[in-house]
Write a protein that holds these residues in place. Sequence first.
Motif, PDB file in Angstrom:
ATOM      1  N   ASP A 199     -48.842 -10.833 -41.699  1.00 35.82           N
ATOM      2  CA  ASP A 199     -49.602  -9.728 -42.296  1.00 35.82           C
ATOM      3  C   ASP A 199     -50.831 -10.256 -43.033  1.00 35.82           C
ATOM      4  N   GLY A 200     -52.003  -9.854 -42.574  1.00 34.80           N
ATOM      5  CA  GLY A 200     -53.251 -10.215 -43.241  1.00 34.80           C
ATOM      6  C   GLY A 200     -53.782 -11.598 -42.940  1.00 34.80           C
ATOM      7  N   LEU A 201     -53.021 -12.423 -42.229  1.00 37.49           N
ATOM      8  CA  LEU A 201     -53.435 -13.811 -42.009  1.00 37.49           C
ATOM      9  C   LEU A 201     -54.717 -13.915 -41.197  1.00 37.49           C
ATOM     10  N   ALA A 202     -54.724 -13.325 -40.018  1.00 37.45           N
ATOM     11  CA  ALA A 202     -55.884 -13.455 -39.134  1.00 37.45           C
ATOM     12  C   ALA A 202     -57.103 -12.737 -39.691  1.00 37.45           C
ATOM     13  N   ILE A 203     -56.926 -11.487 -40.121  1.00 36.94           N
ATOM     14  CA  ILE A 203     -58.081 -10.702 -40.548  1.00 36.94           C
ATOM     15  C   ILE A 203     -58.708 -11.288 -41.814  1.00 36.94           C
ATOM     16  N   GLY A 204     -57.903 -11.864 -42.692  1.00 38.93           N
ATOM     17  CA  GLY A 204     -58.445 -12.487 -43.897  1.00 38.93           C
ATOM     18  C   GLY A 204     -59.355 -13.653 -43.556  1.00 38.93           C
ATOM     19  N   ASN A 205     -58.909 -14.496 -42.637  1.00 38.43           N
ATOM     20  CA  ASN A 205     -59.731 -15.640 -42.233  1.00 38.43           C
ATOM     21  C   ASN A 205     -60.921 -15.215 -41.389  1.00 38.43           C
ATOM     22  N   ILE A 206     -60.787 -14.132 -40.644  1.00 39.97           N
ATOM     23  CA  ILE A 206     -61.916 -13.606 -39.873  1.00 39.97           C
ATOM     24  C   ILE A 206     -63.040 -13.185 -40.816  1.00 39.97           C
ATOM     25  N   VAL A 207     -62.690 -12.533 -41.915  1.00 38.55           N
ATOM     26  CA  VAL A 207     -63.691 -12.109 -42.908  1.00 38.55           C
ATOM     27  C   VAL A 207     -64.430 -13.327 -43.459  1.00 38.55           C
ATOM     28  N   ILE A 208     -63.692 -14.383 -43.766  1.00 31.73           N
ATOM     29  CA  ILE A 208     -64.291 -15.605 -44.313  1.00 31.73           C
ATOM     30  C   ILE A 208     -65.261 -16.231 -43.304  1.00 31.73           C
ATOM     31  N   VAL A 209     -64.817 -16.357 -42.068  1.00 27.77           N
ATOM     32  CA  VAL A 209     -65.650 -16.970 -41.026  1.00 27.77           C
ATOM     33  C   VAL A 209     -66.870 -16.107 -40.725  1.00 27.77           C
ATOM     34  N   PHE A 243     -74.466  -7.710 -37.380  1.00 30.41           N
ATOM     35  CA  PHE A 243     -73.203  -7.546 -36.641  1.00 30.41           C
ATOM     36  C   PHE A 243     -72.050  -8.205 -37.402  1.00 30.41           C
ATOM     37  N   LEU A 244     -72.299  -9.419 -37.879  1.00 31.23           N
ATOM     38  CA  LEU A 244     -71.250 -10.143 -38.600  1.00 31.23           C
ATOM     39  C   LEU A 244     -70.921  -9.457 -39.927  1.00 31.23           C
ATOM     40  N   ALA A 245     -71.915  -8.847 -40.544  1.00 37.43           N
ATOM     41  CA  ALA A 245     -71.671  -8.088 -41.776  1.00 37.43           C
ATOM     42  C   ALA A 245     -70.756  -6.906 -41.497  1.00 37.43           C
ATOM     43  N   ALA A 246     -70.938  -6.280 -40.338  1.00 41.42           N
ATOM     44  CA  ALA A 246     -70.062  -5.163 -39.955  1.00 41.42           C
ATOM     45  C   ALA A 246     -68.626  -5.651 -39.792  1.00 41.42           C
ATOM     46  N   ILE A 247     -68.462  -6.874 -39.281  1.00 39.42           N
ATOM     47  CA  ILE A 247     -67.110  -7.450 -39.154  1.00 39.42           C
ATOM     48  C   ILE A 247     -66.502  -7.654 -40.541  1.00 39.42           C
ATOM     49  N   VAL A 248     -67.305  -8.136 -41.474  1.00 38.79           N
ATOM     50  CA  VAL A 248     -66.811  -8.340 -42.849  1.00 38.79           C
ATOM     51  C   VAL A 248     -66.321  -7.021 -43.440  1.00 38.79           C
ATOM     52  N   GLY A 249     -67.125  -5.978 -43.304  1.00 37.28           N
ATOM     53  CA  GLY A 249     -66.740  -4.676 -43.857  1.00 37.28           C
ATOM     54  C   GLY A 249     -65.502  -4.105 -43.203  1.00 37.28           C
ATOM     55  N   SER A 250     -65.461  -4.146 -41.885  1.00 39.29           N
ATOM     56  CA  SER A 250     -64.301  -3.601 -41.174  1.00 39.29           C
ATOM     57  C   SER A 250     -63.065  -4.455 -41.425  1.00 39.29           C
ATOM     58  N   GLY A 251     -63.276  -5.770 -41.572  1.00 36.87           N
ATOM     59  CA  GLY A 251     -62.153  -6.663 -41.850  1.00 36.87           C
ATOM     60  C   GLY A 251     -61.512  -6.357 -43.187  1.00 36.87           C
ATOM     61  N   LEU A 252     -62.356  -6.124 -44.196  1.00 36.61           N
ATOM     62  CA  LEU A 252     -61.836  -5.770 -45.519  1.00 36.61           C
ATOM     63  C   LEU A 252     -61.138  -4.412 -45.476  1.00 36.61           C
ATOM     64  N   GLY A 253     -61.735  -3.476 -44.716  1.00 39.03           N
ATOM     65  CA  GLY A 253     -61.118  -2.163 -44.582  1.00 39.03           C
ATOM     66  C   GLY A 253     -59.778  -2.229 -43.883  1.00 39.03           C
ATOM     67  N   PHE A 254     -59.696  -3.036 -42.831  1.00 39.74           N
ATOM     68  CA  PHE A 254     -58.442  -3.156 -42.100  1.00 39.74           C
ATOM     69  C   PHE A 254     -57.392  -3.898 -42.926  1.00 39.74           C
ATOM     70  N   LEU A 255     -57.842  -4.866 -43.720  1.00 39.40           N
ATOM     71  CA  LEU A 255     -56.912  -5.612 -44.572  1.00 39.40           C
ATOM     72  C   LEU A 255     -56.218  -4.692 -45.566  1.00 39.40           C
TER      73      LEU A 255
END
Length: 361
Positions: A199-209, A243-255
């Motif tokens: 839970d949260g492992l992949a998406i948390g690191n995706i936000v960082i990257v 595009f990458l900023a959108a990933i950060v936002g969606s990643g935090l939202g999904f987390l």
Amino acid sequence: MLYHIFYALRDVFTPFNVFQYITFRAGGAVLTSLIICFIIGPYVIRKLTELKVGQTVRTDGPATHQCKSGTPTMGGVIILISIVSSVLLWARLDNRFILWLIAGALWLGFLGFWDDYLKLKGKNTKGVSAKGKLFFQTVFAATLAAYLSAFPANPEYATLVNVPFLKSFFVNLSFLYIVFAMIIVVGSSNAVNLTDGLDGLAIGNIVIVAFTLAVFAYLAGTVPVANYLKIIPVSGAAEISVFLAAIVGSGLGFLWYNSYPAQVFMGDTGSLFLGGVLGMSSIFIKQELILLLLGGVFVAEAVSVMIQISYYKRTKQRFFRMAPLHHHFEMSGLSETKVTIRFWIIGILLAILSFASLKLR
């Protein structure tokens, strides 16, 4: 879309001039994708629950995971919708890198969706065959590599790979760069997929990257800054940060929904395309090897699986208690949340080290 509408009207209303700034639009992309996740997240989760789109948990995994059976999966559609919608609003749609990233997200997102669908239909952990999945990933990666061969991100450095921490040191891969680029895209897609097990492992690191690569993209696209930092300048690359900023936002939202205990899993619908677009971004900004350092958590997870398979074929014994690596630590007695947070910490440290590479040369 907003850029093309409002920036054209800047002479009529001067404040519209703000749409030319990538930092402004990147900030808008973060907030928009985050808000979209918050708006559609509960609805999608409810619908997935009603449709009984539940995760099938491996029987040979940690016993603590059995209670997760039935948790809605295919939540990657939340991420995909929020990212694409946000990018269409805030990015320049005449930028070739943005168009390729959208295409990659949709292609790999649909592949992941089909894989998840087959798993649910068969009520098991098997979906699209490994060979089939690899084939469709490779088709896209090969198409992208062929395009970059004809229209490189920076013609002067078309087949050169910059080695981090070394000043103006490049490795010329020549014709092998096409294969190298394909490996980056396919490898990153599968590495993120393998990491998505807690839970949260992949998406948390995706936000960082994604955040770190967004900074690198902005620097690479700002030629004076790129020249000062001795990194490869790439015309138009700064737009990738939107595009990458959108990933950060969606990643935090999904987390918000995927943090322990998860209300929804992203499934292959999310992990395959997220990994793929991160790999694509690193190629576009000519920071391919930085991704190996920055995405060290994903690399370690993928390598652990390869070691496990290779070792078992030779000895009929396991090298790790269980692969991928996060399960090894779980089987060793660490709680799921402790493994997840420690992997996040490692991801942050790798991001700091990646930023340090800009000056330590």
